[in-house]
Design a protein around this motif. Structure first.
Motif, PDB file in Angstrom:
ATOM      1  N   ILE A   1      10.496 -77.818  52.018  1.00 26.16           N
ATOM      2  CA  ILE A   1      10.973 -79.199  53.142  1.00 26.16           C
ATOM      3  C   ILE A   1      12.210 -78.501  53.713  1.00 26.16           C
ATOM      4  CG2 ILE A   1      11.495 -81.242  53.313  1.00 26.16           C
ATOM      5  CD1 ILE A   1       9.809 -81.903  50.991  1.00 26.16           C
ATOM      6  N   GLN A   2      12.363 -78.691  54.879  1.00 25.60           N
ATOM      7  CA  GLN A   2      13.519 -78.670  55.634  1.00 25.60           C
ATOM      8  C   GLN A   2      13.885 -79.814  56.307  1.00 25.60           C
ATOM      9  OE1 GLN A   2      15.462 -75.514  55.449  1.00 25.60           O
ATOM     10  NE2 GLN A   2      13.855 -74.677  54.064  1.00 25.60           N
ATOM     11  N   SER A   3      15.089 -79.849  56.368  1.00 22.80           N
ATOM     12  CA  SER A   3      15.654 -81.282  57.279  1.00 22.80           C
ATOM     13  C   SER A   3      16.893 -80.821  58.180  1.00 22.80           C
ATOM     14  CB  SER A   3      15.941 -82.411  56.403  1.00 22.80           C
ATOM     15  OG  SER A   3      16.923 -81.966  55.256  1.00 22.80           O
TER      16      SER A   3
ATOM     17  N   LYS B   1      15.151 -83.862  62.010  1.00 22.32           N
ATOM     18  CA  LYS B   1      13.935 -83.021  62.264  1.00 22.32           C
ATOM     19  C   LYS B   1      13.500 -82.506  60.934  1.00 22.32           C
ATOM     20  CE  LYS B   1      14.042 -80.106  65.775  1.00 22.32           C
ATOM     21  NZ  LYS B   1      12.764 -80.587  66.632  1.00 22.32           N
ATOM     22  N   ILE B   2      12.344 -82.933  60.554  1.00 25.58           N
ATOM     23  CA  ILE B   2      11.712 -82.789  59.062  1.00 25.58           C
ATOM     24  C   ILE B   2      10.552 -81.697  59.114  1.00 25.58           C
ATOM     25  CG2 ILE B   2      10.838 -83.847  56.841  1.00 25.58           C
ATOM     26  CD1 ILE B   2      13.214 -85.021  57.884  1.00 25.58           C
ATOM     27  N   SER B   3      10.497 -80.830  58.569  1.00 22.23           N
ATOM     28  CA  SER B   3       9.421 -79.799  58.392  1.00 22.23           C
ATOM     29  C   SER B   3       9.169 -79.311  57.064  1.00 22.23           C
ATOM     30  CB  SER B   3       9.914 -78.525  59.323  1.00 22.23           C
ATOM     31  OG  SER B   3      11.074 -77.933  58.705  1.00 22.23           O
TER      32      SER B   3
ATOM     33  N   VAL C   1      -0.322 -73.641  56.896  1.00 22.84           N
ATOM     34  CA  VAL C   1       0.322 -74.481  58.042  1.00 22.84           C
ATOM     35  C   VAL C   1       1.449 -75.133  57.885  1.00 22.84           C
ATOM     36  CG1 VAL C   1      -0.316 -76.463  59.536  1.00 22.84           C
ATOM     37  CG2 VAL C   1      -2.256 -75.191  58.274  1.00 22.84           C
ATOM     38  N   GLN C   2       2.339 -74.616  59.219  1.00 23.09           N
ATOM     39  CA  GLN C   2       3.777 -75.256  59.287  1.00 23.09           C
ATOM     40  C   GLN C   2       3.664 -76.582  59.876  1.00 23.09           C
ATOM     41  OE1 GLN C   2       6.346 -73.172  57.868  1.00 23.09           O
ATOM     42  NE2 GLN C   2       7.646 -74.939  58.190  1.00 23.09           N
ATOM     43  N   VAL C   3       4.289 -77.627  59.299  1.00 21.28           N
ATOM     44  CA  VAL C   3       4.329 -78.785  59.769  1.00 21.28           C
ATOM     45  C   VAL C   3       5.857 -79.331  60.232  1.00 21.28           C
ATOM     46  CG1 VAL C   3       3.931 -81.228  59.498  1.00 21.28           C
ATOM     47  CG2 VAL C   3       2.454 -79.703  58.455  1.00 21.28           C
ATOM     48  N   SER C   4       5.900 -79.924  61.387  1.00 20.13           N
ATOM     49  CA  SER C   4       7.344 -80.285  61.934  1.00 20.13           C
ATOM     50  C   SER C   4       7.211 -81.837  62.566  1.00 20.13           C
ATOM     51  CB  SER C   4       7.858 -79.320  62.869  1.00 20.13           C
ATOM     52  OG  SER C   4       9.167 -79.584  63.194  1.00 20.13           O
ATOM     53  N   GLU C   5       7.970 -82.508  62.347  1.00 17.31           N
ATOM     54  CA  GLU C   5       8.080 -83.928  62.789  1.00 17.31           C
ATOM     55  C   GLU C   5       9.449 -84.225  63.111  1.00 17.31           C
ATOM     56  OE1 GLU C   5       5.365 -85.467  63.686  1.00 17.31           O
ATOM     57  OE2 GLU C   5       3.926 -84.621  62.578  1.00 17.31           O
TER      58      GLU C   5
ATOM     59  N   SER D   1       5.797 -83.409  47.189  1.00 10.40           N
ATOM     60  CA  SER D   1       7.072 -82.553  47.270  1.00 10.40           C
ATOM     61  C   SER D   1       8.133 -83.364  47.638  1.00 10.40           C
ATOM     62  CB  SER D   1       6.768 -81.485  48.273  1.00 10.40           C
ATOM     63  OG  SER D   1       7.901 -80.401  48.593  1.00 10.40           O
ATOM     64  N   LYS D   2       9.484 -82.896  47.344  1.00 12.68           N
ATOM     65  CA  LYS D   2      10.716 -83.841  47.724  1.00 12.68           C
ATOM     66  C   LYS D   2      11.816 -82.563  47.893  1.00 12.68           C
ATOM     67  CE  LYS D   2      11.877 -84.513  42.799  1.00 12.68           C
ATOM     68  NZ  LYS D   2      12.194 -85.644  41.822  1.00 12.68           N
ATOM     69  N   SER D   3      12.845 -83.487  48.736  1.00  8.47           N
ATOM     70  CA  SER D   3      14.074 -82.588  48.877  1.00  8.47           C
ATOM     71  C   SER D   3      15.286 -83.616  49.440  1.00  8.47           C
ATOM     72  CB  SER D   3      13.830 -81.615  50.135  1.00  8.47           C
ATOM     73  OG  SER D   3      14.964 -80.864  50.319  1.00  8.47           O
TER      74      SER D   3
END
Length: 291
Positions: free
Chosen positions: A172-174, A198-200, A256-260, A284-286
């Motif tokens: 998880i990236q933010s 931006k969350i991915s 799959v890469q997800v980005s929102e 998952s968490k971050s």
């Protein structure tokens, strides 16, 4: 002359007395002989009665033993045993010839032999049937155990497959951005400048997972425990989940890469938490910080 007549008369008397004596002796002998015959007959009758009763007792004992085994012939055996008991009572009351009773006893003995032979045959058949039933029960029991073992193995395998088929969400990236009116995005770590997050995250490839559309519920919580974004709720297994947005992807067993993007305003300083749910399950968490 008178002496001669007197002598003749005396001889006549003696002769008569002699005849009477002989007659008496003959009568006494005959009476004694008849008495002995009667005693012999009575003794013989008592002995025969005891012998018949003994045979009947043995016959009854044989029936009692067979009845105690409780076979399918028990009712018929009881009927014949009762006939034996009835005949015993008749013999005990009898005082004469036992020939008729002996004939009845012989018939009962012959009937007993036939019934005992049939009963033995039934017992052997029952023994074979019981052995077959016991053998079948053993086979069925072993088969049941084998099936239970297979069911257990299948359940374990199903659990392994279910566990292995679950998708893994990771990385998880933010990032925080300042989006200008022109649409230009400028990354920042300042809360007061942020108007979009931006969350991915990445969905790992899995060959045994079910392919198709997959929806994840993303929850973003600020430093004051407020849920950002849409703040919609869904109920999963009796528990409500409030989320910031959902992300639906077409999954085809490959990574799959997800980005929102999550727009907003008045972002607060502090630590932000990101939780990704597969329905009601946290997968998952971050976290990240804004200054």
């Amino acid at each position: 002359m008178e002496n001669k007549q007197s002598s003749t008369g005396l001889k006549a008397v003696i002769a008569v007395l002699a005849v009477l004596l002989v007659g008496s002796l003959v009568y006494i002998f005959k009476l004694s002989s008849d008495t002995e015959k009667v005693q012999t007959v009575l003794t013989t009758t008592v002995s025969e009665k005891e012998s018949v009763l003994k045979d009947l007792e043995e016959l009854k004992a044989t029936y009692d033993a067979a009845i105690a085994e409780n076979t399918s012939m028990s009712d018929e055996l009881i009927q014949e045993r009762d006939k034996v008991v009835s005949l015993m009572a008749e013999v005990k009351q009898s005082k004469g010839d036992l020939s008729a009773f002996k004939t009845k006893m012989n018939l009962l003995q012959n009937k007993m032999k036939a019934l005992m032979a049939e009963n033995e045959g039934l017992k052997k058949e029952n023994t074979v049937v019981k052995a077959q039933r016991d053998s079948t029960a053993v086979v069925l029991n072993e088969s049941k155990k084998y099936n239970e073992a297979l069911v257990g193995q299948n359940d374990e395998l199903a659990k392994v497959v279910e566990k292995g088929s679950k998708l893994t969400v990771l990385n998880i990236q933010s990032s925080a951005y300042k989006v200008r009116s022109s649409g230009k995005e400028i990354e920042t770590d300042k809360a007061r400048r942020t108007n979009m997050l931006k969350i991915s995250f990445t969905i790992a490839g899995n060959e045994i997972a079910k392919s198709g559309d997959k929806t994840y519920y993303v929850q973003v919580i600020d430093s004051k425990s407020n849920v950002l974004g849409q703040k919609k709720s869904e109920n999963f297994d009796g528990k409500d989940l409030t989320y910031s947005f959902t992300s639906t992807v077409k999954y085809e067993n490959k990574t799959v890469q997800v980005s929102e993007n999550l727009p907003g305003k008045d972002f607060q300083k502090g630590t932000y938490f990101i939780n990704v749910f597969d329905k009601g399950e946290l997968v998952s968490k971050s976290s990240f910080d804004l200054k």
